[in-house]
Scaffold this active site. Structure first.
Site, short mmCIF file in Angstrom:
data_model
loop_
_atom_site.label_atom_id
_atom_site.label_comp_id
_atom_site.label_asym_id
_atom_site.label_seq_id
_atom_site.Cartn_x
_atom_site.Cartn_y
_atom_site.Cartn_z
N ASP A 21 13.16 1.59 1.77
CA ASP A 21 12.76 0.19 1.85
C ASP A 21 12.99 -0.31 3.27
OD1 ASP A 21 12.22 -2.44 1.35
OD2 ASP A 21 14.08 -2.86 0.25
N ASP A 115 6.16 -2.37 2.11
CA ASP A 115 7.30 -1.90 2.91
C ASP A 115 8.27 -1.01 2.12
OD1 ASP A 115 8.50 -3.86 1.34
OD2 ASP A 115 9.87 -4.48 2.93
N GLU A 116 7.83 -0.46 1.02
CA GLU A 116 8.75 0.44 0.29
C GLU A 116 7.99 1.53 -0.45
OE1 GLU A 116 10.94 -1.56 -2.92
OE2 GLU A 116 9.54 -3.22 -2.67
MG MG Z 1 12.00 -4.53 2.37
#
Ligand code: MG
Length: 415
Positions: A21, A115-116
């Site tokens: 993450d 974003d992960e």
């Molecule tokens: Mg994040």
């Protein structure tokens, strides 16, 4: 228990899953791009002047500014807080870069959001120590390729649920390993709503049952949970024990989006249901165009309103004959809103379409719909050639804004 079932269980228990993450992603990207912002509080905001904080830098988070904070509240905490307008294209371009790094290690990469991602490392490493080394290499490559201000936290565990929780445990730039058999002990450090899959509404229902923690949740038997939460009951029963059998869904098998949405914070608060309806139609036209371009139809529509006091209304409606027509979507959006009485003025409106399926071409044989489709396609062709608002529904003439880009899940980053 059959041999195949035992084999399956052994396979699931042997998995080594990493969840990676990016930390304060949008803010970190901006700090990387603008040296003057590095090491200081700053935030990324939406395109509207009345938007909220979309991402706060690690330094701003230490002051109490976070995603969802109102801009005026953030400025009260830090009057000279630099506010940068979100640049989604830039964030997506960088996402593609770090996803390429993940894929260079294993093809078993599930893009969970912009974003992960989850990585199933079971075929690349034989234990958590080797996984730690591999994740260390990934972190180093991200730093070299994207810049040292782009940091990530990682969790390594035997399943996705615990791996995601583990990546939350140490931020920024952390790495947490939960070994086989340590899942319950690890889980018990967290509040119910810190876990992915337990939102506010489920937490409230659990609280009403006297369940305040995972320990309490383990005292509720599976039958009771299934009676109350239907199929989700089994999931709750399992996650309370640190069990999650969901496989990592590789990116190359998930190329179509799960939902398409449009939303906008209005430039003023309103009680005008007529205006809300017009905005919903405006969004439906945009969504319908995207559905047609992607060869999809949707079987569910949802509408949400955010009120002046930041409380919200959200409701979905199933569409029996899945559609990609703006007029049909609007009909159901209107139905979803129903006779809602506005007790509070509305500041933000959103429409989303889910239950997306491939359009098999047999769904619009009705002559009435076929005519509507032809009109919509011609309108969309004109708009793509001469600009988005060249043709529109008469009632939306005068609506002069672009819907906010989606900041939510983007599973089609590589498509
Ligand atoms: Mg994040």
């Amino acid at each position: 228990m059959g041999a195949r079932r035992i084999f399956f269980l052994i396979q699931m228990n042997d998995r080594i899953i990493a969840h990676i993450d990016m930390n304060s992603y949008f803010a970190s990207v901006e700090q990387q791009a603008r040296p003057a912002l590095r090491g200081r509080p700053m935030a990324v905001v939406g395109p509207s002047k009345r938007s909220i904080i979309i991402a706060a830098s690690i330094e701003a988070k230490k002051l109490g500014i976070k995603t969802g904070t109102q801009i005026k509240d953030a400025l009260a905490i830090c009057p000279r807080l630099p506010l940068i307008k979100a640049d989604c294209q830039k964030y997506e371009a960088l996402s593609r870069e770090f996803i390429e790094i993940f894929i260079s290690k294993t093809p078993q990469v599930e893009i969970f959001s912009i974003d992960e991602a989850f990585l199933d490392l079971s075929d690349c490493v034989s234990n958590s120590e080797e996984a730690k080394i591999l994740v260390g290499e990934i972190k180093q490559e991200i730093s070299q390729r994207l810049g040292k201000y782009i940091k990530c936290s990682c969790g390594i565990a035997t399943n996705k649920f615990i791996a995601k929780l583990a990546s939350e445990a140490k931020k920024p730039d952390g790495l947490t390993i939960v070994e086989t058999g340590e899942e319950i002990q690890f889980l018990d450090q967290f509040e119910l709503d810190e876990a992915c899959g337990i939102g506010n509404r489920i937490k409230e229902r659990l609280n009403r049952m006297g369940v305040e923690s995972f320990k309490d949740l383990r005292r509720v038997n599976q039958t009771t949970l299934t009676l109350i939460f239907n199929s989700y009951g089994l999931k709750l029963f399992n996650i309370a024990r640190g069990i999650d059998r969901e496989p990592v869904k590789p990116y190359y098998l998930v190329t179509k989006p799960k939902s398409i949405s449009r939303s906008k914070t209005l430039s003023f608060n309103t009680f005008d249901k007529n205006l809300i309806d017009k905005v919903a139609l405006f969004f439906c036209q945009d969504i319908a165009c995207e559905l047609k371009n992607k060869g999809l139809v949707c079987g569910q529509i949802g509408i949400y309103l955010r009120f002046q006091d930041f409380s919200g209304f959200a409701k979905t409606q199933r569409i029996k004959a899945p559609t990609d027509l703006a007029t049909n979507l609007h009909f159901f959006a209107k139905k979803t809103l129903g006779n809602l009485v506005l007790k509070n003025s509305v500041r933000k409106i959103g429409v989303w379409c889910s239950s997306l399926k491939e359009n098999n071409g047999q769904l619009s044989l009705c002559p009435k719909f076929e005519t509507k489709r032809k009109i919509e396609i011609i309108s969309e062709q004109i708009n793509s050639k001469y600009g988005k608002k060249t043709t529109c529904f008469a009632s939306t003439v005068g609506l002069n804004f672009s819907p906010s880009p989606s900041y939510g899940f983007k599973k089609d980053l590589l498509s």
